[in-house]
Each structure stands twice: as C-alpha cells, then as structure tokens.
Design a protein around this motif. Structure first.
Motif, PDB file in Angstrom:
ATOM      1  N   LYS A  41       0.824  -1.202   0.000  1.00  0.00           N
ATOM      2  CA  LYS A  41       0.000   0.000   0.000  1.00  0.00           C
ATOM      3  C   LYS A  41       0.862   1.257   0.000  1.00  0.00           C
ATOM      4  CE  LYS A  41      -3.797  -2.182   2.551  1.00  0.00           C
ATOM      5  NZ  LYS A  41      -4.696  -2.257   1.390  1.00  0.00           N
ATOM      6  N   ASN A  42       0.274   2.343  -0.496  1.00  0.00           N
ATOM      7  CA  ASN A  42       0.868   3.674  -0.379  1.00  0.00           C
ATOM      8  C   ASN A  42       0.295   4.318   0.877  1.00  0.00           C
ATOM      9  OD1 ASN A  42       2.186   3.357  -2.842  1.00  0.00           O
ATOM     10  ND2 ASN A  42       0.496   4.238  -3.990  1.00  0.00           N
ATOM     11  N   ILE A  43       1.154   4.671   1.823  1.00  0.00           N
ATOM     12  CA  ILE A  43       0.715   5.188   3.121  1.00  0.00           C
ATOM     13  C   ILE A  43       1.360   6.540   3.369  1.00  0.00           C
ATOM     14  CG2 ILE A  43       0.676   4.806   5.609  1.00  0.00           C
ATOM     15  CD1 ILE A  43       0.749   1.790   5.030  1.00  0.00           C
ATOM     16  N   LEU A  44       0.543   7.508   3.730  1.00  0.00           N
ATOM     17  CA  LEU A  44       1.022   8.839   4.094  1.00  0.00           C
ATOM     18  C   LEU A  44       0.749   9.084   5.570  1.00  0.00           C
ATOM     19  CD1 LEU A  44       1.982  11.768   3.539  1.00  0.00           C
ATOM     20  CD2 LEU A  44      -0.394  12.291   2.888  1.00  0.00           C
ATOM     21  N   VAL A  87       5.945   4.270   2.200  1.00  0.00           N
ATOM     22  CA  VAL A  87       5.512   5.200   3.244  1.00  0.00           C
ATOM     23  C   VAL A  87       6.179   6.562   3.087  1.00  0.00           C
ATOM     24  CG1 VAL A  87       5.267   5.564   5.729  1.00  0.00           C
ATOM     25  CG2 VAL A  87       5.270   3.232   4.806  1.00  0.00           C
ATOM     26  N   VAL A  88       5.369   7.607   3.191  1.00  0.00           N
ATOM     27  CA  VAL A  88       5.849   8.983   3.199  1.00  0.00           C
ATOM     28  C   VAL A  88       5.410   9.637   4.501  1.00  0.00           C
ATOM     29  CG1 VAL A  88       5.675  11.266   2.121  1.00  0.00           C
ATOM     30  CG2 VAL A  88       5.811   9.218   0.691  1.00  0.00           C
ATOM     31  N   VAL A  89       6.330  10.327   5.163  1.00  0.00           N
ATOM     32  CA  VAL A  89       6.001  11.146   6.329  1.00  0.00           C
ATOM     33  C   VAL A  89       6.197  12.596   5.924  1.00  0.00           C
ATOM     34  CG1 VAL A  89       6.627  11.784   8.689  1.00  0.00           C
ATOM     35  CG2 VAL A  89       6.678   9.374   7.992  1.00  0.00           C
ATOM     36  N   SER A  90       5.166  13.403   6.137  1.00  0.00           N
ATOM     37  CA  SER A  90       5.240  14.795   5.688  1.00  0.00           C
ATOM     38  C   SER A  90       4.717  15.737   6.764  1.00  0.00           C
ATOM     39  CB  SER A  90       4.417  14.981   4.406  1.00  0.00           C
ATOM     40  OG  SER A  90       4.525  16.300   3.926  1.00  0.00           O
ATOM     41  N   HIS A  91       5.424  16.855   6.944  1.00  0.00           N
ATOM     42  CA  HIS A  91       4.930  17.962   7.746  1.00  0.00           C
ATOM     43  C   HIS A  91       5.518  19.240   7.167  1.00  0.00           C
ATOM     44  CE1 HIS A  91       8.713  18.547  10.064  1.00  0.00           C
ATOM     45  NE2 HIS A  91       8.804  17.224  10.057  1.00  0.00           N
ATOM     46  N   GLU A  98      15.400  10.096   2.361  1.00  0.00           N
ATOM     47  CA  GLU A  98      14.870   8.770   2.649  1.00  0.00           C
ATOM     48  C   GLU A  98      15.704   8.156   3.764  1.00  0.00           C
ATOM     49  OE1 GLU A  98      13.786   4.557   0.352  1.00  0.00           O
ATOM     50  OE2 GLU A  98      14.419   6.335  -0.785  1.00  0.00           O
ATOM     51  N   HIS A  99      15.021   7.554   4.725  1.00  0.00           N
ATOM     52  CA  HIS A  99      15.718   6.958   5.870  1.00  0.00           C
ATOM     53  C   HIS A  99      15.017   5.667   6.257  1.00  0.00           C
ATOM     54  CE1 HIS A  99      18.211   6.822   9.464  1.00  0.00           C
ATOM     55  NE2 HIS A  99      17.129   6.633  10.182  1.00  0.00           N
ATOM     56  N   LYS A 100      15.753   4.576   6.240  1.00  0.00           N
ATOM     57  CA  LYS A 100      15.207   3.257   6.573  1.00  0.00           C
ATOM     58  C   LYS A 100      13.977   2.933   5.737  1.00  0.00           C
ATOM     59  CE  LYS A 100      17.053   2.854  11.259  1.00  0.00           C
ATOM     60  NZ  LYS A 100      16.750   2.560  12.685  1.00  0.00           N
ATOM     61  N   GLY A 101      14.006   3.343   4.480  1.00  0.00           N
ATOM     62  CA  GLY A 101      12.922   3.028   3.559  1.00  0.00           C
ATOM     63  C   GLY A 101      11.745   3.980   3.600  1.00  0.00           C
ATOM     64  N   VAL A 102      11.747   4.934   4.537  1.00  0.00           N
ATOM     65  CA  VAL A 102      10.676   5.919   4.661  1.00  0.00           C
ATOM     66  C   VAL A 102      11.125   7.220   4.001  1.00  0.00           C
ATOM     67  CG1 VAL A 102       9.205   7.227   6.249  1.00  0.00           C
ATOM     68  CG2 VAL A 102       9.930   4.894   6.836  1.00  0.00           C
ATOM     69  N   TYR A 103      10.254   7.831   3.213  1.00  0.00           N
ATOM     70  CA  TYR A 103      10.594   9.105   2.584  1.00  0.00           C
ATOM     71  C   TYR A 103       9.971  10.236   3.389  1.00  0.00           C
ATOM     72  CZ  TYR A 103      11.435  12.695  -0.888  1.00  0.00           C
ATOM     73  OH  TYR A 103      11.872  13.828  -1.518  1.00  0.00           O
TER      74      TYR A 103
END
Length: 201
Positions: A41-44, A87-91, A98-103
């Motif tokens: 899945k694409n997760i934000l 997974v994308v984390v945004s604020h 990218e860190h440990k597979g998270v963008y």
C-alpha cells in the motif's frame, strides 16, 4: 522515490511480511505462502505544521529535539515499511530524504512531487486541519490520530473557527484515541467513529 511510488500506486502484487527462517521453511507451496503476505500500500503519515527550523525526520529519532508524537510517527512509518509498504512522512518543515525506507518531505513537496498518487491510507497526527491541507489528495481511507488531550485547532498560524472544525469533524472516518479523556473530548462533536487503543496504532 516519488516516481518509484507512483509506478506502484495501482499495483496489486503481494509482498511478504518479514518472517523468520523457521516460518519460511514450513511454507511448502504458494497457497500456504499467501497466509504470510500482505498487499502493498501507499501510506502517508501527516504531522501537521512546525516552526521553519523544526525540521525533524527519521534521522532525529534519538534526538532530544523531538517529542513523543514525532517519535510515534517515525516508529509507525518504519513498521509499515518493514511490512513492505511505501511510506511517506510529511509535515510543514520536514527535510527531504529517505531513511530506513521511509521518505520524508515538507508539505509543499508532497503536493508537488506526489501529485496524482492514490493513497491507500492517510494517518494524520494531532492537527485537525489535515482534511483542509490534504483535500486535493486521493485517499482511500484516512485516520485521525489523537496525541494530546485536545486536537490542535490551528492551521497556517490561525485558529480554525468552530464552524470550520465542525465541517472537518463531519468528514472524519476514524478517530484513534489513547485514553477515555480524549474520547470524551471528541464526543463533544461526534459520538461514533472513535476507538481507544491506548498508544499504539
């Protein structure tokens, strides 16, 4: 990373959960293997807005400059990635890396570089304005994750009006609370869609 994510946005392939060798050795055929697979899945994960110099991301997990809410988002993002999801984390002030597979990226980059992405799941932490900020995104499901006694009612430096909050609250699909007191606060506006699961998601 964004082009990679976009190419997978509508994929229906299955990806394995990380598993021990002992489990893998017990799997004798494809049908048995499916028990240990999850759809990708694409997760934000949306963190809201911060001061311009508050540029936290996954590399800051052990830093004293970030608090519990931020650490929860990082841990959750890394757990989803370990399960094979994108997974994308945004604020508002997030660094782009990218860190440990998270963008990680700021919200301007999110709207620009990830335009057209179909998000299978969006999780928003603390800031109730997320449905205003993310209203142009394609979302299959969204979850509001309470982290404090009350949700943060601010958006771009101004407090949302009661009517604006009411409008957003009516669009909520799921509210995750960590305590009964949080649930009681949310129930002043809505009486369903609320779950208490202590601290994890």
């Amino acid at each position: 990373y964004s082009s990679n994510l976009q190419g997978k946005a509508y994929a229906e392939d299955l990806y394995p959960i990380k598993q021990s060798q002992s489990i893998a050795s017990m799997v004798e055929n494809r049908e048995e293997l499916k028990k240990y697979l999850v759809p990708r899945k694409n997760i934000l994960i949306y963190g809201g807005y911060y001061k311009s110099d508050d540029t936290w991301g996954g590399r800051d997990l052990t830093s004293s400059n970030i608090a519990g809410s931020e650490k929860c988002m990082i841990y959750l993002a890394e757990a989803f990635t370990a399960l094979g999801h994108d997974v994308v984390v945004s604020h508002s002030s997030a660094p782009r890396y990218e860190h440990k597979g998270v963008y990680y990226c700021d919200t301007d980059t999110l709207h620009k570089d990830f335009k057209g992405i179909r998000w299978n799941l969006v999780i928003a932490s603390s800031y109730i304005h997320y449905l205003k900020e993310l209203e142009t995104l394609q979302m299959d499901k969204h979850i509001f994750w309470m982290h404090n006694n009350y949700w943060h009612p601010w958006y771009k430096g101004e407090e949302l009006s009661n009517s604006e909050i009411d409008s957003i609250v009516q669009k909520l699909e799921t509210v995750i609370c960590m305590s009964q007191s949080q649930k009681s606060f949310v129930e002043q506006r809505i009486h369903d869609k609320i779950s208490i699961i202590e601290h994890g998601l």
